[in-house]
Design an enzyme around this catalytic site. Structure first.
Site, PDB file in Angstrom:
ATOM      1  N   GLY A  15       0.845  -1.194   0.032  1.00  0.00           N
ATOM      2  CA  GLY A  15      -0.002   0.025  -0.077  1.00  0.00           C
ATOM      3  C   GLY A  15       0.663   1.161   0.030  1.00  0.00           C
ATOM      4  O   GLY A  15       1.837   1.417   0.651  1.00  0.00           O
ATOM      5  N   ARG A  76       1.329  -4.892  -5.729  1.00  0.00           N
ATOM      6  CA  ARG A  76       1.373  -6.204  -5.068  1.00  0.00           C
ATOM      7  C   ARG A  76       1.820  -7.007  -6.103  1.00  0.00           C
ATOM      8  O   ARG A  76       1.460  -7.107  -7.031  1.00  0.00           O
ATOM      9  CB  ARG A  76       0.014  -6.366  -4.560  1.00  0.00           C
ATOM     10  CG  ARG A  76      -0.608  -5.445  -3.850  1.00  0.00           C
ATOM     11  CD  ARG A  76      -1.595  -5.734  -2.583  1.00  0.00           C
ATOM     12  NE  ARG A  76      -1.306  -4.698  -1.391  1.00  0.00           N
ATOM     13  CZ  ARG A  76      -1.614  -3.680  -1.144  1.00  0.00           C
ATOM     14  NH1 ARG A  76      -2.771  -3.168  -1.898  1.00  0.00           N
ATOM     15  NH2 ARG A  76      -1.628  -3.057  -0.281  1.00  0.00           N
ATOM     16  N   ASP A 107       3.863  -4.533   6.473  1.00  0.00           N
ATOM     17  CA  ASP A 107       4.473  -5.862   7.288  1.00  0.00           C
ATOM     18  C   ASP A 107       4.446  -7.020   6.043  1.00  0.00           C
ATOM     19  O   ASP A 107       5.090  -7.828   6.214  1.00  0.00           O
ATOM     20  CB  ASP A 107       3.547  -6.275   8.351  1.00  0.00           C
ATOM     21  CG  ASP A 107       2.129  -6.313   8.195  1.00  0.00           C
ATOM     22  OD1 ASP A 107       1.460  -5.896   7.063  1.00  0.00           O
ATOM     23  OD2 ASP A 107       1.524  -7.236   8.901  1.00  0.00           O
ATOM     24  N   THR A 130       3.736   2.608   6.065  1.00  0.00           N
ATOM     25  CA  THR A 130       2.291   2.147   5.975  1.00  0.00           C
ATOM     26  C   THR A 130       1.189   3.230   6.922  1.00  0.00           C
ATOM     27  O   THR A 130       1.711   3.400   7.984  1.00  0.00           O
ATOM     28  CB  THR A 130       1.912   0.993   6.376  1.00  0.00           C
ATOM     29  OG1 THR A 130       0.620   0.532   6.815  1.00  0.00           O
ATOM     30  CG2 THR A 130       2.842   0.530   7.896  1.00  0.00           C
ATOM     31  N   ASP A 132      -1.167   2.347   8.145  1.00  0.00           N
ATOM     32  CA  ASP A 132      -1.986   1.737   9.477  1.00  0.00           C
ATOM     33  C   ASP A 132      -1.209   1.873  10.521  1.00  0.00           C
ATOM     34  O   ASP A 132      -1.771   1.257  11.562  1.00  0.00           O
ATOM     35  CB  ASP A 132      -2.232   0.377   8.742  1.00  0.00           C
ATOM     36  CG  ASP A 132      -3.115   0.199   7.720  1.00  0.00           C
ATOM     37  OD1 ASP A 132      -4.122   0.968   7.664  1.00  0.00           O
ATOM     38  OD2 ASP A 132      -2.949  -0.855   7.140  1.00  0.00           O
ATOM     39  N   ASP A 134       0.702  -0.225  11.832  1.00  0.00           N
ATOM     40  CA  ASP A 134       0.269  -1.416  12.752  1.00  0.00           C
ATOM     41  C   ASP A 134       1.899  -2.430  12.548  1.00  0.00           C
ATOM     42  O   ASP A 134       1.790  -3.540  12.577  1.00  0.00           O
ATOM     43  CB  ASP A 134      -0.675  -2.412  12.028  1.00  0.00           C
ATOM     44  CG  ASP A 134      -0.212  -2.778  10.470  1.00  0.00           C
ATOM     45  OD1 ASP A 134       0.487  -1.818   9.965  1.00  0.00           O
ATOM     46  OD2 ASP A 134      -1.009  -3.425   9.800  1.00  0.00           O
ATOM     47  N   MET A 174      -9.931   3.853   7.156  1.00  0.00           N
ATOM     48  CA  MET A 174      -9.225   2.727   6.631  1.00  0.00           C
ATOM     49  C   MET A 174      -8.728   1.829   7.775  1.00  0.00           C
ATOM     50  O   MET A 174      -8.581   2.563   8.909  1.00  0.00           O
ATOM     51  CB  MET A 174      -8.213   3.118   5.803  1.00  0.00           C
ATOM     52  CG  MET A 174      -8.712   3.431   4.260  1.00  0.00           C
ATOM     53  SD  MET A 174      -7.076   3.584   3.309  1.00  0.00           S
ATOM     54  CE  MET A 174      -8.302   3.367   1.764  1.00  0.00           C
ATOM     55  N   ARG A 176      -7.776  -2.317   7.577  1.00  0.00           N
ATOM     56  CA  ARG A 176      -8.480  -3.617   7.637  1.00  0.00           C
ATOM     57  C   ARG A 176      -8.137  -4.579   8.771  1.00  0.00           C
ATOM     58  O   ARG A 176      -9.000  -5.343   8.928  1.00  0.00           O
ATOM     59  CB  ARG A 176      -7.835  -4.163   6.282  1.00  0.00           C
ATOM     60  CG  ARG A 176      -9.134  -4.269   5.129  1.00  0.00           C
ATOM     61  CD  ARG A 176      -8.700  -4.911   3.969  1.00  0.00           C
ATOM     62  NE  ARG A 176      -7.511  -4.167   3.477  1.00  0.00           N
ATOM     63  CZ  ARG A 176      -6.903  -4.452   2.357  1.00  0.00           C
ATOM     64  NH1 ARG A 176      -7.087  -5.300   1.414  1.00  0.00           N
ATOM     65  NH2 ARG A 176      -5.816  -3.645   1.828  1.00  0.00           N
TER      66      ARG A 176
HETATM   67  P1  ADP Z   1       2.146  -4.073   2.890  1.00  0.00           P
HETATM   68  O1  ADP Z   1       3.564  -4.066   2.555  1.00  0.00           O
HETATM   69  O2  ADP Z   1       1.587  -2.811   2.581  1.00  0.00           O
HETATM   70  O3  ADP Z   1       1.622  -4.699   4.023  1.00  0.00           O
HETATM   71  P2  ADP Z   1       1.273  -6.343   0.871  1.00  0.00           P
HETATM   72  O4  ADP Z   1       0.547  -7.195   2.203  1.00  0.00           O
HETATM   73  O5  ADP Z   1       0.159  -6.417  -0.042  1.00  0.00           O
HETATM   74  O6  ADP Z   1       1.352  -4.784   1.298  1.00  0.00           O
HETATM   75  O7  ADP Z   1       2.862  -7.032   0.639  1.00  0.00           O
HETATM   76  C1  ADP Z   1       3.270  -6.344  -0.464  1.00  0.00           C
HETATM   77  C2  ADP Z   1       3.956  -7.381  -1.240  1.00  0.00           C
HETATM   78  O8  ADP Z   1       5.001  -7.991  -0.535  1.00  0.00           O
HETATM   79  C3  ADP Z   1       3.056  -8.683  -1.741  1.00  0.00           C
HETATM   80  O9  ADP Z   1       2.424  -8.304  -3.130  1.00  0.00           O
HETATM   81  C4  ADP Z   1       4.142  -9.719  -1.980  1.00  0.00           C
HETATM   82  O10 ADP Z   1       4.832  -9.382  -3.337  1.00  0.00           O
HETATM   83  C5  ADP Z   1       5.056  -9.533  -1.063  1.00  0.00           C
HETATM   84  N1  ADP Z   1       4.763 -10.519   0.144  1.00  0.00           N
HETATM   85  C6  ADP Z   1       3.614 -10.146   1.055  1.00  0.00           C
HETATM   86  N2  ADP Z   1       3.863 -11.171   2.026  1.00  0.00           N
HETATM   87  C7  ADP Z   1       4.586 -12.268   1.494  1.00  0.00           C
HETATM   88  C8  ADP Z   1       5.105 -13.550   1.961  1.00  0.00           C
HETATM   89  N3  ADP Z   1       4.441 -14.186   2.972  1.00  0.00           N
HETATM   90  N4  ADP Z   1       6.013 -14.092   1.150  1.00  0.00           N
HETATM   91  C9  ADP Z   1       6.529 -13.367   0.066  1.00  0.00           C
HETATM   92  N5  ADP Z   1       6.048 -12.272  -0.364  1.00  0.00           N
HETATM   93  C10 ADP Z   1       5.633 -11.562   0.218  1.00  0.00           C
END
Ligand code: ADP
Length: 327
Positions: A15, A76, A107, A130, A132, A134, A174, A176
């Site tokens: 995000g 993503r 995270d 982020t 959030d 969090d 926002m 989630r």
């Molecule tokens: P944020 O970083 O904002 O929490 P996401 O949860 O969408 O956003 O994670 C961003 C990207 O990080 C994902 O699209 C993916 O490419 C990678 N990612 C997230 N979780 C994992 C995981 N468990 N293993 C490998 N890559 C991951």
């Protein structure tokens, strides 16, 4: 012996959050100061796998500190969840001789970085970006301050009209999985009820509090709901309250994506600059596979593994404050 880095890549992932640009600027300029080559990786892990990478100089990050979003774009990336995707990413870095990676994200992005750093010998460092807030182990994450201030500004405006009409307003913000935006914006706007994913929502308790306030002729009531609240968001809360209090005038407003955009606040620019600077210094000093956090106004380097295993907690003190101040 710690690995010495010479060429680093920086990416923004997951995000977007206002202030990410300020962090990119700090990473690029601190890297150049230390004589490193710095590469901007477009669209997070997706751009890494696709070799969508550009060399950065000081001018590439001119005039961006005040801009929301991220000039590196974000995405993503499904492929990065798979070992084959991460192998591709490694091969690209090896081909280009990039020997250090700065990951600005939440995270999920850190989770990806943990896997990558366990599988391959590329020093990684995280920067918590982020809205959030969090992330475990830091008082600040880039973007939260801007997002919460946007929510406060919007809720203040809604409160004016709410007050003029003696209405109940349910505002969804926002979050989630995390209730920080709801909690902070709710307290700052004098919300009577704040519903967040970290606490089980007792809707009957909310209804009782509305009835009690009605008896006292306190007819204006503000309920702030995080989108991920277990009761199911603002529309569900409205439906249930309307059933129980059919005479009440209730309106729902979902703030949505305005909370992500906009020029970053001064605080977000400062913490992004500070974290970006220290992320590169840390890599240069040979400290990696950590993320840069700020605790009690001091820099902390928290192992990425610890960050993804733990969750930032909302203290009960805040919940007591909400209850007592909302009378
Ligand atoms: P944020 O970083 O904002 O929490 P996401 O949860 O969408 O956003 O994670 C961003 C990207 O990080 C994902 O699209 C993916 O490419 C990678 N990612 C997230 N979780 C994992 C995981 N468990 N293993 C490998 N890559 C991951």
């Amino acid at each position: 012996m710690a690995k010495k880095v010479t060429k680093i890549g920086v990416l923004t992932s997951g995000g977007d959050a206002p202030g990410m640009n300020a962090a990119v600027r700090a990473v690029v300029r601190t890297g150049l100061y230390h004589g490193l080559e710095v590469y901007g990786i477009m669209r997070g892990y997706q751009g890494l796998i696709e070799d969508d990478i550009v060399q950065m100089d000081s001018r590439s990050v001119a005039n961006i500190i005040q801009r929301g979003g991220t000039i590196l774009k974000t995405a993503r990336c499904k492929e990065f969840y798979e070992p084959e995707g991460r192998e591709k990413a490694y091969q690209i870095l090896k081909k280009r001789g990039i020997d250090g990676l700065v990951i600005i994200g939440g995270d999920g992005s850190f989770r990806g970085a943990v896997k990558f750093s366990q599988e391959f010998d590329i020093p990684c460092i995280g920067i918590a970006g982020t809205i959030d807030k969090d992330i475990y182990g830091t008082d600040f994450t880039i973007g939260f301050d801007t997002a919460v201030n946007t929510a406060v500004e919007a809720i203040d405006k809604i409160r004016d009209t709410m007050d003029a009409h003696d209405r109940i307003f349910i505002i969804e913000v926002m979050g989630r999985d995390a209730g920080y935006i709801a909690l902070h914006s709710g307290i700052a706007t004098g919300a009577e009820n704040i519903l967040i994913p970290e606490r089980k929502t007792d809707i009957n308790d909310v209804i009782r509090s509305l009835q009690e306030k009605e008896r006292r002729k306190k007819l204006v009531n503000l309920i702030v709901v995080a989108e991920g609240d277990d009761f199911g968001g603002a529309d569900e809360v409205e439906r249930t309250i309307s059933e129980k209090l059919p005479q009440a005038e209730i309106r729902v407003c979902i703030l949505g994506h305005i909370q992500r955009g906009g020029s970053p606040s001064c605080l977000d620019r400062l913490i992004a600059s500070r974290m970006g600077f220290h992320a590169v210094e840390s890599l240069v000093e040979g400290r990696y596979n950590v993320f840069v956090g700020i605790l009690n106004n001091k820099m902390h380097y928290i192992p990425l593994e610890a960050a993804v295993k733990n969750k930032a907690k909302i203290s009960d003190e805040w919940m007591r404050i909400v209850k007592i101040l909302a009378s």
